[in-house]
Design a protein around this motif. Structure first.
Motif, short mmCIF file in Angstrom:
data_model
loop_
_atom_site.label_atom_id
_atom_site.label_comp_id
_atom_site.label_asym_id
_atom_site.label_seq_id
_atom_site.Cartn_x
_atom_site.Cartn_y
_atom_site.Cartn_z
N VAL A 160 0.86 -1.18 0.00
CA VAL A 160 0.00 0.00 0.00
C VAL A 160 0.90 1.24 0.00
O VAL A 160 2.06 1.19 0.38
CB VAL A 160 -0.95 0.02 1.22
CG1 VAL A 160 -1.81 -1.23 1.26
CG2 VAL A 160 -0.15 0.13 2.52
N LYS A 161 0.33 2.36 -0.43
CA LYS A 161 1.10 3.61 -0.41
C LYS A 161 0.15 4.80 -0.47
O LYS A 161 -1.02 4.67 -0.87
CB LYS A 161 2.08 3.67 -1.58
CG LYS A 161 1.41 3.82 -2.94
CD LYS A 161 2.38 3.69 -4.09
CE LYS A 161 3.56 4.61 -4.00
NZ LYS A 161 4.46 4.53 -5.16
N LYS A 162 0.65 5.94 -0.08
CA LYS A 162 -0.10 7.18 -0.24
C LYS A 162 -0.03 7.60 -1.70
O LYS A 162 1.01 7.47 -2.35
CB LYS A 162 0.49 8.27 0.65
CG LYS A 162 0.26 8.05 2.14
CD LYS A 162 0.81 9.21 2.95
CE LYS A 162 0.57 9.00 4.44
NZ LYS A 162 1.12 10.12 5.26
N ALA A 163 -1.13 8.09 -2.20
CA ALA A 163 -1.15 8.57 -3.58
C ALA A 163 -0.61 9.99 -3.64
O ALA A 163 -0.84 10.80 -2.74
CB ALA A 163 -2.56 8.53 -4.13
N VAL A 164 0.13 10.27 -4.70
CA VAL A 164 0.67 11.60 -4.92
C VAL A 164 -0.05 12.22 -6.11
O VAL A 164 -0.09 11.62 -7.20
CB VAL A 164 2.19 11.56 -5.18
CG1 VAL A 164 2.72 12.96 -5.43
CG2 VAL A 164 2.92 10.90 -4.02
N ALA A 165 -0.64 13.37 -5.91
CA ALA A 165 -1.40 14.02 -6.99
C ALA A 165 -0.44 14.53 -8.06
O ALA A 165 0.34 15.46 -7.84
CB ALA A 165 -2.22 15.17 -6.42
#
Length: 298
Positions: free
Chosen positions: A145-150
């Motif tokens: 899992v990971k944080k999404a980067v805009a």
């Protein structure tokens, strides 16, 4: 014709009968009763071929118990493997507690024990004590899992319509010719992918023309859930994910293990089912962090 006598009662025992209309209907009736779906459209569309092999017991004209063998080819940490997955394990409620599933599991395991690198299955929480009786061991899976980067991207995203024959044929071609993007990658099993994409995930198939990549994915609140990616070119995974993630996405969950996990957080996967396995690759899997691609579940 073969029969099995269980607790003093005789049942007809049938194997691998997909093309038999009457027997297939019996399997569909039981599957719909237990799980709420059936295999008929999958069969009529031409996707039930040789890799899904039901083992069933019939009482009169009624299919009452089933365990299906799924022939699975994988590339696992760079090596070609033949695995056997047991699935569609079910017994009519009126016939439970009679040992029918036990007889079918024993027969399937005996038939394939020496013909594969691994036998495995996914069990729901109500039967976790059943499969260790056959020698299965629990195996933990891990999710990336990971944080999404805009990131703004001009890559076009097209939704494929699974009711369209040309779109289905296009998807089969991409699945068949895709390069492995995951550490545990299912190979040569487009029919199983089509089972998902024409039934449960028919509204979740996207195509990125710039990358010649198909993504099977869904959106839940702020999370992009990526089931699998089929790409014919060596494209960075982040490039594909950034093209699909919109501004409302803050988290990305992968339901496969990518070749490069360095930019992901790896967590213990807690799903509705538990993985059990046996045979020689058991130690290999237990000693690595991985996830069977979710679309390889049968």
């Amino acid at each position: 014709m073969e029969y099995a006598k269980i607790n003093g009662k005789e049942y007809q025992f049938v194997v691998g009968y997909g093309k038999n209309n009457e027997l297939r209907k019996g399997l569909n009736d039981l599957t719909k009763k237990i799980f709420g779906f059936d295999f008929e459209q999958w069969y009529q569309d031409g996707y039930w071929k040789n890799q899904y092999i039901p083992y069933s017991l019939i009482d009169g004209d009624k299919t009452v118990s089933n365990v299906s063998v799924n022939l699975m080819d994988f590339k696992v940490f760079g090596e070609e493997k033949r695995y056997i997955q047991l699935g569609t394990v079910m017994t009519d409620p009126d016939y439970r507690e009679q040992g029918l599933s036990r007889v079918l599991c024993e027969r399937a395991i005996a038939d394939y024990r020496d013909k594969c690198d691994l036998i495995y299955l996914f069990a729901n929480n109500s039967v976790l004590g059943f499969y260790p009786k056959f020698g299965f061991k629990e195996v933990k899976q891990c999710q990336c899992v990971k944080k999404a980067v805009a990131i703004h991207t001009d890559v076009s995203v097209k939704k494929l319509t699974m009711s369209d024959f040309n779109n289905r044929s296009f998807l089969i071609d991409k699945v068949t010719n895709a390069i492995p993007i995951s550490k545990v990658s299912m190979r040569a099993n487009a029919e199983l992918i089509m089972f998902y994409c024409t039934l449960f995930m028919k509204n979740n198939v996207y195509y990125l023309d710039d990358y010649d990549a198909v993504i099977i994915a869904g959106f839940t609140e702020d999370t992009l859930k990526v089931m699998d990616i089929f790409c014919t070119k060596d494209i960075p995974l982040d490039s594909i994910l950034n093209a699909l993630a919109n501004e409302s996405v803050s988290r990305i969950n992968l339901f496969f293990t990518p070749q490069d996990t360095s930019s992901y957080e790896t967590i213990l996967f807690e799903g509705d089912e538990t993985l059990f396995a046996m045979r020689k690759d058991l130690l290999l899997l237990k000693s690595n962090q991985f996830m069977f691609p979710i679309l390889s579940h049968a």
